[in-house]
Design a protein around this motif. Sequence first.
Motif, PDB file in Angstrom:
ATOM      1  N   LEU A   1       0.829  -1.201   0.000  1.00  0.00           N
ATOM      2  CA  LEU A   1       0.000   0.000   0.000  1.00  0.00           C
ATOM      3  C   LEU A   1       0.870   1.260   0.000  1.00  0.00           C
ATOM      4  CD1 LEU A   1      -2.841   1.240   0.154  1.00  0.00           C
ATOM      5  CD2 LEU A   1      -2.642   1.132   2.638  1.00  0.00           C
ATOM      6  N   ALA A   2       1.938   1.248   0.762  1.00  0.00           N
ATOM      7  CA  ALA A   2       2.836   2.401   0.829  1.00  0.00           C
ATOM      8  C   ALA A   2       3.439   2.680  -0.538  1.00  0.00           C
ATOM      9  CB  ALA A   2       3.931   2.166   1.864  1.00  0.00           C
ATOM     10  N   THR A   3       3.788   1.622  -1.258  1.00  0.00           N
ATOM     11  CA  THR A   3       4.359   1.787  -2.596  1.00  0.00           C
ATOM     12  C   THR A   3       3.334   2.422  -3.521  1.00  0.00           C
ATOM     13  OG1 THR A   3       5.708  -0.193  -2.254  1.00  0.00           O
ATOM     14  CG2 THR A   3       5.438   0.566  -4.514  1.00  0.00           C
ATOM     15  N   MET A   4       2.098   2.007  -3.408  1.00  0.00           N
ATOM     16  CA  MET A   4       1.036   2.589  -4.242  1.00  0.00           C
ATOM     17  C   MET A   4       0.863   4.077  -3.927  1.00  0.00           C
ATOM     18  SD  MET A   4      -1.860  -0.427  -4.377  1.00  0.00           S
ATOM     19  CE  MET A   4      -3.112   0.710  -4.862  1.00  0.00           C
ATOM     20  N   ILE A   5       0.942   4.410  -2.657  1.00  0.00           N
ATOM     21  CA  ILE A   5       0.799   5.812  -2.254  1.00  0.00           C
ATOM     22  C   ILE A   5       1.962   6.630  -2.796  1.00  0.00           C
ATOM     23  CG2 ILE A   5       0.789   7.393  -0.289  1.00  0.00           C
ATOM     24  CD1 ILE A   5      -0.771   5.208   1.252  1.00  0.00           C
ATOM     25  N   VAL A   6       3.172   6.105  -2.661  1.00  0.00           N
ATOM     26  CA  VAL A   6       4.361   6.802  -3.165  1.00  0.00           C
ATOM     27  C   VAL A   6       4.259   6.967  -4.672  1.00  0.00           C
ATOM     28  CG1 VAL A   6       6.862   6.602  -3.510  1.00  0.00           C
ATOM     29  CG2 VAL A   6       5.869   6.116  -1.265  1.00  0.00           C
ATOM     30  N   ASP A   7       3.868   5.900  -5.351  1.00  0.00           N
ATOM     31  CA  ASP A   7       3.717   5.974  -6.812  1.00  0.00           C
ATOM     32  C   ASP A   7       2.642   6.985  -7.199  1.00  0.00           C
ATOM     33  OD1 ASP A   7       5.677   4.100  -7.170  1.00  0.00           O
ATOM     34  OD2 ASP A   7       4.289   2.417  -7.518  1.00  0.00           O
ATOM     35  N   SER A   8       1.556   7.006  -6.450  1.00  0.00           N
ATOM     36  CA  SER A   8       0.459   7.935  -6.726  1.00  0.00           C
ATOM     37  C   SER A   8       0.913   9.377  -6.501  1.00  0.00           C
ATOM     38  CB  SER A   8      -0.728   7.599  -5.833  1.00  0.00           C
ATOM     39  OG  SER A   8      -1.768   8.522  -6.043  1.00  0.00           O
ATOM     40  N   VAL A   9       1.646   9.619  -5.418  1.00  0.00           N
ATOM     41  CA  VAL A   9       2.157  10.961  -5.137  1.00  0.00           C
ATOM     42  C   VAL A   9       3.125  11.385  -6.230  1.00  0.00           C
ATOM     43  CG1 VAL A   9       3.613  12.304  -3.553  1.00  0.00           C
ATOM     44  CG2 VAL A   9       1.790  10.843  -2.642  1.00  0.00           C
ATOM     45  N   ARG A  10       4.026  10.496  -6.641  1.00  0.00           N
ATOM     46  CA  ARG A  10       4.985  10.784  -7.709  1.00  0.00           C
ATOM     47  C   ARG A  10       4.239  11.109  -9.016  1.00  0.00           C
ATOM     48  NH1 ARG A  10       8.123   6.173  -7.909  1.00  0.00           N
ATOM     49  NH2 ARG A  10       9.317   6.987  -6.172  1.00  0.00           N
ATOM     50  N   TYR A  11       3.238  10.286  -9.330  1.00  0.00           N
ATOM     51  CA  TYR A  11       2.463  10.504 -10.558  1.00  0.00           C
ATOM     52  C   TYR A  11       1.736  11.848 -10.512  1.00  0.00           C
ATOM     53  CZ  TYR A  11      -0.847   9.644 -14.344  1.00  0.00           C
ATOM     54  OH  TYR A  11      -1.587   9.751 -15.495  1.00  0.00           O
ATOM     55  N   ASN A  12       1.125  12.174  -9.361  1.00  0.00           N
ATOM     56  CA  ASN A  12       0.448  13.462  -9.204  1.00  0.00           C
ATOM     57  C   ASN A  12       1.427  14.619  -9.370  1.00  0.00           C
ATOM     58  OD1 ASN A  12      -2.122  12.537  -8.874  1.00  0.00           O
ATOM     59  ND2 ASN A  12      -2.088  12.563  -6.636  1.00  0.00           N
ATOM     60  N   SER A  13       2.615  14.453  -8.826  1.00  0.00           N
ATOM     61  CA  SER A  13       3.643  15.490  -8.954  1.00  0.00           C
ATOM     62  C   SER A  13       4.039  15.676 -10.419  1.00  0.00           C
ATOM     63  CB  SER A  13       4.864  15.103  -8.109  1.00  0.00           C
ATOM     64  OG  SER A  13       5.888  16.047  -8.275  1.00  0.00           O
ATOM     65  N   GLU A  14       4.215  14.564 -11.124  1.00  0.00           N
ATOM     66  CA  GLU A  14       4.553  14.636 -12.548  1.00  0.00           C
ATOM     67  C   GLU A  14       3.428  15.301 -13.338  1.00  0.00           C
ATOM     68  OE1 GLU A  14       5.376  10.575 -13.585  1.00  0.00           O
ATOM     69  OE2 GLU A  14       7.318  10.570 -12.549  1.00  0.00           O
ATOM     70  N   LEU A  15       2.194  14.983 -12.978  1.00  0.00           N
ATOM     71  CA  LEU A  15       1.049  15.599 -13.653  1.00  0.00           C
ATOM     72  C   LEU A  15       1.004  17.100 -13.396  1.00  0.00           C
ATOM     73  CD1 LEU A  15      -1.863  13.040 -13.164  1.00  0.00           C
ATOM     74  CD2 LEU A  15      -0.629  13.580 -15.273  1.00  0.00           C
ATOM     75  N   ARG A  16       1.273  17.527 -12.154  1.00  0.00           N
ATOM     76  CA  ARG A  16       1.295  18.958 -11.839  1.00  0.00           C
ATOM     77  C   ARG A  16       2.372  19.682 -12.654  1.00  0.00           C
ATOM     78  NH1 ARG A  16       1.310  17.694  -6.071  1.00  0.00           N
ATOM     79  NH2 ARG A  16      -0.829  17.158  -5.610  1.00  0.00           N
ATOM     80  N   ILE A  17       3.548  19.036 -12.761  1.00  0.00           N
ATOM     81  CA  ILE A  17       4.632  19.621 -13.557  1.00  0.00           C
ATOM     82  C   ILE A  17       4.196  19.761 -15.017  1.00  0.00           C
ATOM     83  CG2 ILE A  17       6.955  19.191 -14.476  1.00  0.00           C
ATOM     84  CD1 ILE A  17       7.592  17.884 -11.731  1.00  0.00           C
ATOM     85  N   ARG A  18       3.582  18.708 -15.536  1.00  0.00           N
ATOM     86  CA  ARG A  18       3.130  18.740 -16.940  1.00  0.00           C
ATOM     87  C   ARG A  18       2.048  19.798 -17.138  1.00  0.00           C
ATOM     88  NH1 ARG A  18       4.159  19.220 -21.785  1.00  0.00           N
ATOM     89  NH2 ARG A  18       2.740  18.257 -23.260  1.00  0.00           N
ATOM     90  N   VAL A  19       1.130  19.910 -16.169  1.00  0.00           N
ATOM     91  CA  VAL A  19       0.078  20.931 -16.247  1.00  0.00           C
ATOM     92  C   VAL A  19       0.706  22.327 -16.253  1.00  0.00           C
ATOM     93  CG1 VAL A  19      -1.818  22.010 -14.956  1.00  0.00           C
ATOM     94  CG2 VAL A  19      -1.796  19.531 -15.312  1.00  0.00           C
ATOM     95  N   SER A  20       1.710  22.535 -15.415  1.00  0.00           N
ATOM     96  CA  SER A  20       2.397  23.832 -15.381  1.00  0.00           C
ATOM     97  C   SER A  20       3.064  24.127 -16.722  1.00  0.00           C
ATOM     98  CB  SER A  20       3.450  23.862 -14.272  1.00  0.00           C
ATOM     99  OG  SER A  20       2.839  23.804 -13.012  1.00  0.00           O
ATOM    100  N   GLU A  21       3.703  23.112 -17.295  1.00  0.00           N
ATOM    101  CA  GLU A  21       4.331  23.290 -18.617  1.00  0.00           C
ATOM    102  C   GLU A  21       3.290  23.654 -19.671  1.00  0.00           C
ATOM    103  OE1 GLU A  21       6.209  19.519 -19.220  1.00  0.00           O
ATOM    104  OE2 GLU A  21       7.952  20.008 -17.974  1.00  0.00           O
ATOM    105  N   LEU A  22       2.170  22.957 -19.643  1.00  0.00           N
ATOM    106  CA  LEU A  22       1.104  23.222 -20.609  1.00  0.00           C
ATOM    107  C   LEU A  22       0.505  24.614 -20.400  1.00  0.00           C
ATOM    108  CD1 LEU A  22      -0.668  19.755 -20.703  1.00  0.00           C
ATOM    109  CD2 LEU A  22       0.733  20.787 -22.513  1.00  0.00           C
ATOM    110  N   GLU A  23       0.373  25.040 -19.164  1.00  0.00           N
ATOM    111  CA  GLU A  23      -0.148  26.383 -18.890  1.00  0.00           C
ATOM    112  C   GLU A  23       0.803  27.450 -19.426  1.00  0.00           C
ATOM    113  OE1 GLU A  23      -0.762  26.185 -14.669  1.00  0.00           O
ATOM    114  OE2 GLU A  23      -2.870  25.587 -14.887  1.00  0.00           O
TER     115      GLU A  23
END
Length: 89
Positions: A1-23
């Motif tokens: 479960l911890a790995t899933m949370i870490v992966d989810s947080v990492r993925y969300n962070s990558e998505l935020r970065i991509r959203v910022s780039e797109l903005e």
Amino acid sequence: LATMIVDSVRYNSELRIRVSELERENARFVEQRDELEQEVARLVEAGEELTEENGHLGDEVAILEEENGIIHEANEGLVEENEEHLERR
């Protein structure tokens, strides 16, 4: 479960970065669009001015053509007079 949370947080962070780039990219596109719209407005205005100037030039051409016709007729009259003078000699 911890790995899933870490992966989810990492993925969300990558998505935020991509959203910022797109903005940022979108902001550049909006700026380019605004510049192009201003250029189009300048070109439209210049085109309208050229159309107006062309109309004035058309009027001037018509006047010059009329004057040219008058001069041409006068020249024909002078040629006839010269021919008559030459025939008399």
